[in-house]
Design an enzyme around this catalytic site. Structure first.
Site, PDB file in Angstrom:
ATOM      1  N   ASP A 172      -3.176  -7.816  -7.474  1.00 10.18           N
ATOM      2  CA  ASP A 172      -4.550  -8.218  -7.792  1.00 10.18           C
ATOM      3  C   ASP A 172      -4.749  -8.018  -9.295  1.00 10.18           C
ATOM      4  O   ASP A 172      -5.402  -7.072  -9.739  1.00 10.18           O
ATOM      5  CB  ASP A 172      -5.529  -7.383  -6.969  1.00 10.18           C
ATOM      6  CG  ASP A 172      -5.337  -7.617  -5.484  1.00 10.18           C
ATOM      7  OD1 ASP A 172      -5.884  -8.584  -4.967  1.00 10.18           O
ATOM      8  OD2 ASP A 172      -4.587  -6.846  -4.850  1.00 10.18           O
ATOM      9  N   VAL A 232       4.736  -5.900  -4.085  1.00  6.64           N
ATOM     10  CA  VAL A 232       5.771  -5.842  -3.061  1.00  6.64           C
ATOM     11  C   VAL A 232       5.676  -7.126  -2.239  1.00  6.64           C
ATOM     12  O   VAL A 232       4.581  -7.581  -1.899  1.00  6.64           O
ATOM     13  CB  VAL A 232       5.610  -4.598  -2.160  1.00  6.64           C
ATOM     14  CG1 VAL A 232       6.747  -4.527  -1.139  1.00  6.64           C
ATOM     15  CG2 VAL A 232       5.585  -3.329  -3.007  1.00  6.64           C
ATOM     16  N   ARG A 283      -3.946 -10.046   4.863  1.00 10.65           N
ATOM     17  CA  ARG A 283      -4.360 -11.345   5.416  1.00 10.65           C
ATOM     18  C   ARG A 283      -3.175 -12.160   5.938  1.00 10.65           C
ATOM     19  O   ARG A 283      -3.383 -13.149   6.646  1.00 10.65           O
ATOM     20  CB  ARG A 283      -5.104 -12.166   4.361  1.00 10.65           C
ATOM     21  CG  ARG A 283      -6.482 -11.634   4.028  1.00 10.65           C
ATOM     22  CD  ARG A 283      -7.219 -12.580   3.091  1.00 10.65           C
ATOM     23  NE  ARG A 283      -8.578 -12.142   2.816  1.00 10.65           N
ATOM     24  CZ  ARG A 283      -8.930 -11.286   1.843  1.00 10.65           C
ATOM     25  NH1 ARG A 283      -7.988 -10.770   1.063  1.00 10.65           N
ATOM     26  NH2 ARG A 283     -10.185 -10.941   1.666  1.00 10.65           N
ATOM     27  N   HIS A 286       0.836  -1.203   0.000  1.00  5.68           N
ATOM     28  CA  HIS A 286       0.000   0.000   0.000  1.00  5.68           C
ATOM     29  C   HIS A 286       0.873   1.257   0.000  1.00  5.68           C
ATOM     30  O   HIS A 286       0.588   2.230  -0.695  1.00  5.68           O
ATOM     31  CB  HIS A 286      -0.884   0.041   1.250  1.00  5.68           C
ATOM     32  CG  HIS A 286      -1.836  -1.108   1.399  1.00  5.68           C
ATOM     33  ND1 HIS A 286      -1.728  -2.040   2.404  1.00  5.68           N
ATOM     34  CD2 HIS A 286      -2.927  -1.464   0.678  1.00  5.68           C
ATOM     35  CE1 HIS A 286      -2.710  -2.912   2.301  1.00  5.68           C
ATOM     36  NE2 HIS A 286      -3.457  -2.597   1.264  1.00  5.68           N
TER      37      HIS A 286
HETATM   38  P1  AMP Z   1      -6.365  -4.079  -0.422  1.00  3.77           P
HETATM   39  O1  AMP Z   1      -6.227  -3.213   0.775  1.00  3.77           O
HETATM   40  O2  AMP Z   1      -5.855  -5.476  -0.230  1.00  3.77           O
HETATM   41  O3  AMP Z   1      -7.725  -4.010  -1.057  1.00  3.77           O
HETATM   42  O4  AMP Z   1      -5.369  -3.483  -1.519  1.00  3.77           O
HETATM   43  C1  AMP Z   1      -5.404  -2.129  -1.877  1.00  3.77           C
HETATM   44  C2  AMP Z   1      -4.516  -1.905  -3.061  1.00  3.77           C
HETATM   45  O5  AMP Z   1      -3.189  -2.316  -2.735  1.00  3.77           O
HETATM   46  C3  AMP Z   1      -4.926  -2.718  -4.297  1.00  3.77           C
HETATM   47  O6  AMP Z   1      -4.723  -1.944  -5.461  1.00  3.77           O
HETATM   48  C4  AMP Z   1      -3.970  -3.884  -4.243  1.00  3.77           C
HETATM   49  O7  AMP Z   1      -3.729  -4.459  -5.515  1.00  3.77           O
HETATM   50  C5  AMP Z   1      -2.735  -3.225  -3.703  1.00  3.77           C
HETATM   51  N1  AMP Z   1      -1.858  -4.220  -3.093  1.00  3.77           N
HETATM   52  C6  AMP Z   1      -2.204  -5.169  -2.192  1.00  3.77           C
HETATM   53  N2  AMP Z   1      -1.149  -5.943  -1.896  1.00  3.77           N
HETATM   54  C7  AMP Z   1      -0.111  -5.468  -2.630  1.00  3.77           C
HETATM   55  C8  AMP Z   1       1.257  -5.838  -2.768  1.00  3.77           C
HETATM   56  N3  AMP Z   1       1.775  -6.860  -2.074  1.00  3.77           N
HETATM   57  N4  AMP Z   1       2.022  -5.128  -3.605  1.00  3.77           N
HETATM   58  C9  AMP Z   1       1.505  -4.079  -4.313  1.00  3.77           C
HETATM   59  N5  AMP Z   1       0.233  -3.683  -4.226  1.00  3.77           N
HETATM   60  C10 AMP Z   1      -0.560  -4.361  -3.392  1.00  3.77           C
END
Ligand code: AMP
Length: 296
Positions: free
Chosen positions: A144, A170, A181, A31
């Site tokens: 994603d 990342v 998670r 993030h």
């Molecule tokens: P989430 O909070 O899981 O809904 O993710 C929010 C945003 O962060 C989305 O655009 C995800 O694709 C991105 N995101 C989640 N995990 C990662 C990661 N490990 N590396 C890069 N972006 C991420």
């Protein structure tokens, strides 16, 4: 203002060129990378923080989704966000069960098959954010990959005037893709979870050596994961990056994706293949432990 609760407050606080980073919070370095990317390019960065109930099929996944707003606001501001938009459910869904945005072909297969209704929830909340905040750009993680294709499709189709920018995955120091998670993995499951990225990296090595066909790549990931009976694989797929449709060989930009349950937690990961250069984007690894652990 740092924390806004309504769309109106958010629009009023955002100045100049505006980038939106949608998240469900419990921030990790993935993030933060999105926020930093946005802060380098736009005058105002809005990070939305909303655990969107309509994209969870499984009530217990929603209930146990990690949350800590105070921590998230602090980390977001440190990383370069100007405004954290943290609405309540009523601000996001004022009409209760209301208009739903449904994206067709791109949502078929992979996450669309295994999480019915998930992408309607994602597409609806992303549309509300784009229409309600009106950013110049919105940033999403390649982690994603199908979601990214869904968002690009809906923006094109609904003529939403926002650019969509993607940021590489990342990873923790051993390769496991960062996910909020991950904090739900016990130590045994955590040590096994690294096999997902290890299997994808083995396939990446095969691609580096010239392999382009689906069968050997998908077959390798399946066979590596089959060695551990505690890993319950939902799918392994080679898909077109724009359409998310399965492909028999890599001719256009593609991703090789895996989803699996480990120790009661469902994890997804992928590698991105740039068809023009032939390069595989394996993402970027942290040098040490993630802020997910310890730093609270
Ligand atoms: P989430 O909070 O899981 O809904 O993710 C929010 C945003 O962060 C989305 O655009 C995800 O694709 C991105 N995101 C989640 N995990 C990662 C990661 N490990 N590396 C890069 N972006 C991420």
């Amino acid at each position: 203002m740092t924390t806004a609760r309504t769309f109106e407050e958010t629009r009023e606080a955002a100045m100049g060129t505006v980038a939106l980073v949608p998240t469900m919070g419990f921030l990790h370095e993935g993030h933060l990378r999105l926020i930093q990317h946005a802060a380098d390019r736009y005058e105002s960065v809005v990070m939305s923080l909303f655990v969107n109930p309509t994209q969870f099929g499984d009530a217990s996944d929603l209930d146990t989704y990690p949350r800590n707003e105070e921590r998230d606001v602090r980390l977001a501001l440190e990383a370069g966000a100007d405004i954290v938009f943290a609405p309540c459910v009523e601000e996001m869904y004022p009409e209760g069960p209301d208009a739903t945005v449904s994206v067709d072909a791109v949502t078929e297969g992979m996450e669309g098959d295994h999480r019915p209704g998930h992408f309607d929830g994602v597409a609806t909340v992303v549309t509300k954010l784009l229409v309600g905040i009106r950013p110049d750009a919105a940033l999403f993680g390649r982690k994603d990959a199908q979601q990214l294709a869904v968002v690009r499709s809906l923006v094109r189709s609904l003529r939403v005037p926002a650019g969509i920018e993607a940021v590489p995955t990342v990873r923790e120091h051993d390769g496991l893709a960062l996910s909020s998670r991950n904090v739900r993995l016990d130590s045994e499951a955590r040590s096994r979870a690294v096999q997902l990225s290890a299997a994808l990296f083995a396939a990446a090595d095969l691609i580096d050596r010239g392999e382009r066909d689906r069968a050997p790549l998908v077959g390798l990931v399946h066979s590596l994961l089959a060695d551990d009976s505690t890993i319950d694989v939902d799918y392994v797929e080679l898909a077109d990056a724009a359409t998310a449709a399965p492909v028999e060989s890599i001719r256009r930009d593609a991703f090789l994706a895996v989803a699996a349950h480990i120790g009661g937690v469902r994890l997804i990961d992928n590698i991105f293949i740039d068809a023009t250069s032939g390069r595989v984007d394996r993402g970027q690894r942290l040098d040490g432990p993630s802020i997910l652990y310890g730093e609270a």
